[in-house]
Scaffold this motif. Structure first.
Motif, PDB file in Angstrom:
ATOM      1  N   UNK A  86       0.854  -1.193   0.000  1.00  0.00           N
ATOM      2  CA  UNK A  86       0.000   0.000   0.000  1.00  0.00           C
ATOM      3  C   UNK A  86       0.884   1.236   0.000  1.00  0.00           C
ATOM      4  N   UNK A  87       0.342   2.334  -0.432  1.00  0.00           N
ATOM      5  CA  UNK A  87       1.068   3.596  -0.468  1.00  0.00           C
ATOM      6  C   UNK A  87       0.998   4.264   0.902  1.00  0.00           C
ATOM      7  N   UNK A  88       2.113   4.888   1.316  1.00  0.00           N
ATOM      8  CA  UNK A  88       2.126   5.613   2.587  1.00  0.00           C
ATOM      9  C   UNK A  88       2.668   7.017   2.357  1.00  0.00           C
ATOM     10  N   UNK A  89       2.349   7.933   3.266  1.00  0.00           N
ATOM     11  CA  UNK A  89       2.856   9.301   3.140  1.00  0.00           C
ATOM     12  C   UNK A  89       4.126   9.458   3.978  1.00  0.00           C
ATOM     13  N   UNK A  90       4.728  10.625   3.920  1.00  0.00           N
ATOM     14  CA  UNK A  90       5.996  10.869   4.620  1.00  0.00           C
ATOM     15  C   UNK A  90       5.894  10.692   6.129  1.00  0.00           C
ATOM     16  N   UNK A  91       4.804  11.140   6.695  1.00  0.00           N
ATOM     17  CA  UNK A  91       4.643  11.018   8.146  1.00  0.00           C
ATOM     18  C   UNK A  91       4.568   9.561   8.577  1.00  0.00           C
ATOM     19  N   UNK A  92       3.828   8.767   7.827  1.00  0.00           N
ATOM     20  CA  UNK A  92       3.750   7.351   8.172  1.00  0.00           C
ATOM     21  C   UNK A  92       5.098   6.677   7.945  1.00  0.00           C
ATOM     22  N   UNK A  93       5.811   7.081   6.900  1.00  0.00           N
ATOM     23  CA  UNK A  93       7.163   6.557   6.662  1.00  0.00           C
ATOM     24  C   UNK A  93       8.052   6.831   7.865  1.00  0.00           C
ATOM     25  N   UNK A  94       8.062   8.065   8.334  1.00  0.00           N
ATOM     26  CA  UNK A  94       8.870   8.418   9.513  1.00  0.00           C
ATOM     27  C   UNK A  94       8.486   7.583  10.731  1.00  0.00           C
ATOM     28  N   UNK A  95       7.212   7.465  10.966  1.00  0.00           N
ATOM     29  CA  UNK A  95       6.723   6.707  12.116  1.00  0.00           C
ATOM     30  C   UNK A  95       7.153   5.239  12.033  1.00  0.00           C
ATOM     31  N   UNK A  96       7.000   4.641  10.867  1.00  0.00           N
ATOM     32  CA  UNK A  96       7.361   3.237  10.698  1.00  0.00           C
ATOM     33  C   UNK A  96       8.865   3.012  10.844  1.00  0.00           C
ATOM     34  N   UNK A  97       9.673   3.898  10.269  1.00  0.00           N
ATOM     35  CA  UNK A  97      11.127   3.765  10.382  1.00  0.00           C
ATOM     36  C   UNK A  97      11.557   3.935  11.837  1.00  0.00           C
ATOM     37  N   UNK A  98      10.975   4.906  12.528  1.00  0.00           N
ATOM     38  CA  UNK A  98      11.295   5.096  13.951  1.00  0.00           C
ATOM     39  C   UNK A  98      10.917   3.873  14.778  1.00  0.00           C
ATOM     40  N   UNK A 132      12.279  -1.674   8.065  1.00  0.00           N
ATOM     41  CA  UNK A 132      13.414  -1.750   7.149  1.00  0.00           C
ATOM     42  C   UNK A 132      13.068  -0.977   5.887  1.00  0.00           C
ATOM     43  N   UNK A 133      13.931  -0.102   5.466  1.00  0.00           N
ATOM     44  CA  UNK A 133      13.711   0.739   4.301  1.00  0.00           C
ATOM     45  C   UNK A 133      14.560   0.200   3.157  1.00  0.00           C
ATOM     46  N   UNK A 134      13.916  -0.176   2.054  1.00  0.00           N
ATOM     47  CA  UNK A 134      14.602  -0.832   0.946  1.00  0.00           C
ATOM     48  C   UNK A 134      14.417  -0.052  -0.353  1.00  0.00           C
ATOM     49  N   UNK A 160      14.802  -8.940   7.697  1.00  0.00           N
ATOM     50  CA  UNK A 160      14.312  -9.562   8.924  1.00  0.00           C
ATOM     51  C   UNK A 160      12.803  -9.752   8.793  1.00  0.00           C
ATOM     52  N   UNK A 161      12.339 -10.985   8.772  1.00  0.00           N
ATOM     53  CA  UNK A 161      10.916 -11.292   8.599  1.00  0.00           C
ATOM     54  C   UNK A 161      10.041 -10.739   9.715  1.00  0.00           C
ATOM     55  N   UNK A 162      10.639 -10.457  10.856  1.00  0.00           N
ATOM     56  CA  UNK A 162       9.857  -9.975  12.001  1.00  0.00           C
ATOM     57  C   UNK A 162       9.604  -8.474  11.950  1.00  0.00           C
ATOM     58  N   UNK A 163      10.282  -7.766  11.042  1.00  0.00           N
ATOM     59  CA  UNK A 163      10.141  -6.301  10.969  1.00  0.00           C
ATOM     60  C   UNK A 163       9.405  -5.890   9.704  1.00  0.00           C
ATOM     61  N   UNK A 164       8.675  -4.791   9.793  1.00  0.00           N
ATOM     62  CA  UNK A 164       7.993  -4.225   8.637  1.00  0.00           C
ATOM     63  C   UNK A 164       9.015  -3.854   7.572  1.00  0.00           C
ATOM     64  N   UNK A 165       8.648  -4.026   6.310  1.00  0.00           N
ATOM     65  CA  UNK A 165       9.511  -3.675   5.190  1.00  0.00           C
ATOM     66  C   UNK A 165       8.841  -2.594   4.362  1.00  0.00           C
ATOM     67  N   UNK A 166       9.576  -1.519   4.116  1.00  0.00           N
ATOM     68  CA  UNK A 166       9.100  -0.441   3.250  1.00  0.00           C
ATOM     69  C   UNK A 166       9.975  -0.468   2.007  1.00  0.00           C
ATOM     70  N   UNK A 167       9.367  -0.720   0.857  1.00  0.00           N
ATOM     71  CA  UNK A 167      10.088  -0.771  -0.402  1.00  0.00           C
ATOM     72  C   UNK A 167       9.750   0.488  -1.186  1.00  0.00           C
ATOM     73  N   UNK A 168      10.799   1.138  -1.724  1.00  0.00           N
ATOM     74  CA  UNK A 168      10.538   2.329  -2.521  1.00  0.00           C
ATOM     75  C   UNK A 168      11.491   2.394  -3.700  1.00  0.00           C
ATOM     76  N   UNK A 169      11.120   3.224  -4.646  1.00  0.00           N
ATOM     77  CA  UNK A 169      11.895   3.426  -5.862  1.00  0.00           C
ATOM     78  C   UNK A 169      11.971   4.925  -6.102  1.00  0.00           C
TER      79      UNK A 169
END
Length: 67
Positions: free
Chosen positions: A3-15, A19-21, A54-63
């Motif tokens: 799903x698409x996320x915005x910058x604020x959600x990206x920051x929250x998830x990374x914090x 994992x940012x890919x 790491x399968x236990x952590x959320x993965x954020x994939x971006x291009x």
């Protein structure tokens, strides 16, 4: 499910430990990428994701493609 996320959600998830890919080729990743991102080119994603991520952590994939 992707799903698409915005910058604020990206920051929250990374914090929270996500994992940012970046999936562009290494050359483009080296030119510019988000802080903390790892490079896993799309062509290698299926073959290397299990070993690298790491399968236990959320993965954020971006291009980051400005073309």
């Amino acid at each position: 499910m992707p799903r698409e996320i915005d910058r604020e959600e990206l920051r929250r998830l990374v914090e929270a430990g996500a994992q940012l890919v970046e999936v562009l080729p290494r050359e483009e990743y080296e030119e510019d990428h988000l802080p903390g991102a790892i490079n896993l080119p799309l062509r290698r994603l299926d073959g290397e994701a299990e070993r690298v991520l790491d399968k236990r952590r959320t993965v954020i994939v971006y291009c980051w493609d400005v073309a």
